[in-house]
Design a protein around this motif. Structure first.
Motif, PDB file in Angstrom:
ATOM      1  N   TYR A 159     -51.317 -54.685  40.904  1.00  0.00           N
ATOM      2  CA  TYR A 159     -50.348 -54.330  41.938  1.00  0.00           C
ATOM      3  C   TYR A 159     -50.113 -52.823  42.028  1.00  0.00           C
ATOM      4  O   TYR A 159     -50.359 -52.222  43.053  1.00  0.00           O
ATOM      5  N   SER A 218     -51.886 -65.016  46.844  1.00  0.00           N
ATOM      6  CA  SER A 218     -51.058 -65.256  45.658  1.00  0.00           C
ATOM      7  C   SER A 218     -49.894 -66.191  45.980  1.00  0.00           C
ATOM      8  O   SER A 218     -49.598 -67.114  45.217  1.00  0.00           O
ATOM      9  N   MET A 246     -53.220 -63.067  40.494  1.00  0.00           N
ATOM     10  CA  MET A 246     -51.785 -62.735  40.538  1.00  0.00           C
ATOM     11  C   MET A 246     -50.924 -63.989  40.417  1.00  0.00           C
ATOM     12  O   MET A 246     -49.902 -63.977  39.730  1.00  0.00           O
ATOM     13  N   LEU A 300     -48.513 -62.974  37.236  1.00  0.00           N
ATOM     14  CA  LEU A 300     -47.322 -62.162  37.473  1.00  0.00           C
ATOM     15  C   LEU A 300     -46.052 -62.924  37.092  1.00  0.00           C
ATOM     16  O   LEU A 300     -46.095 -63.880  36.336  1.00  0.00           O
TER      17      LEU A 300
END
Length: 192
Positions: free
Chosen positions: A37, A69, A123, A127
């Protein structure tokens, strides 16, 4: 798994096991956010300059990864509920490697978009959402402590990347121009 399709109770971790999980997730989040990111907004102008692609096209590829994502996040969340976070986050981390390499060496704009699609899948598995699910699962009633620690430490990913500019320059010297020399040129030797 019982009839409702919800994962069986997670194993109980010792106090040291809980701390280890928290430390590993903090490192995972810092690296994942930094690579998948925070690197993009810093590198987008250099990518556009090096490749000749418009900044709009380069940003559209990144945005495509973010949309992927979000969309993939729905089945990933279901899988997290069924099997827990270990396999999901490990798979996401593994997928991040070819995604980052694909982004760095993309010879064409379609290749660049495809690499960002793969990054979007990565992701969704690396994340905050899966990390928060992992901490909630393992830390139970004490989850707010772990969630706060993770958020504060991982939230510093962009700052840490900036502070370590000289180290990054050393690491990326041999990489292709998109993630190599241009990345290094963004930070002066003073680190300021």
């Amino acid at each position: 798994m019982h009839a409702a399709g919800v994962a069986r109770r997670p194993e109980t971790l010792s106090e040291s096991g809980l701390r280890r999980v928290l430390v590993v997730l903090c490192v995972t989040e810092i690296v994942s956010w930094g690579v998948l990111y925070y690197a993009f907004p810093v590198l987008a102008p250099a990518i556009a300059d090096d490749t000749g692609w418009s900044i709009a096209a380069v940003t559209a590829a990144f945005s495509t990864g973010l949309v992927v994502s979000a969309l993939v996040g729905i089945p990933v969340g279901r899988r997290l509920d069924r099997i827990g976070p270990r396999l999901v986050m490990t798979t996401g981390s593994i997928l991040a490697v070819p995604a980052a390499v694909g982004i760095a060496v993309a010879p064409t704009l379609p290749w660049f978009f495809a690499a960002w699609v793969l990054a979007g899948v990565a992701m969704s598995g690396t994340l905050y959402p899966p990390a928060f699910a992992a901490l909630t699962r393992w830390w139970g009633p004490r989850r707010l402590t772990a969630l706060t620690a993770l958020t504060l430490l991982a939230g510093l990913a962009s700052v840490r990347a900036r502070e370590r500019g000289d180290e990054w320059r050393t690491l990326v010297d041999g990489l292709p121009p998109v993630f190599g020399a241009d990345w290094a040129a963004l930070w002066p030797a003073s680190g300021a």
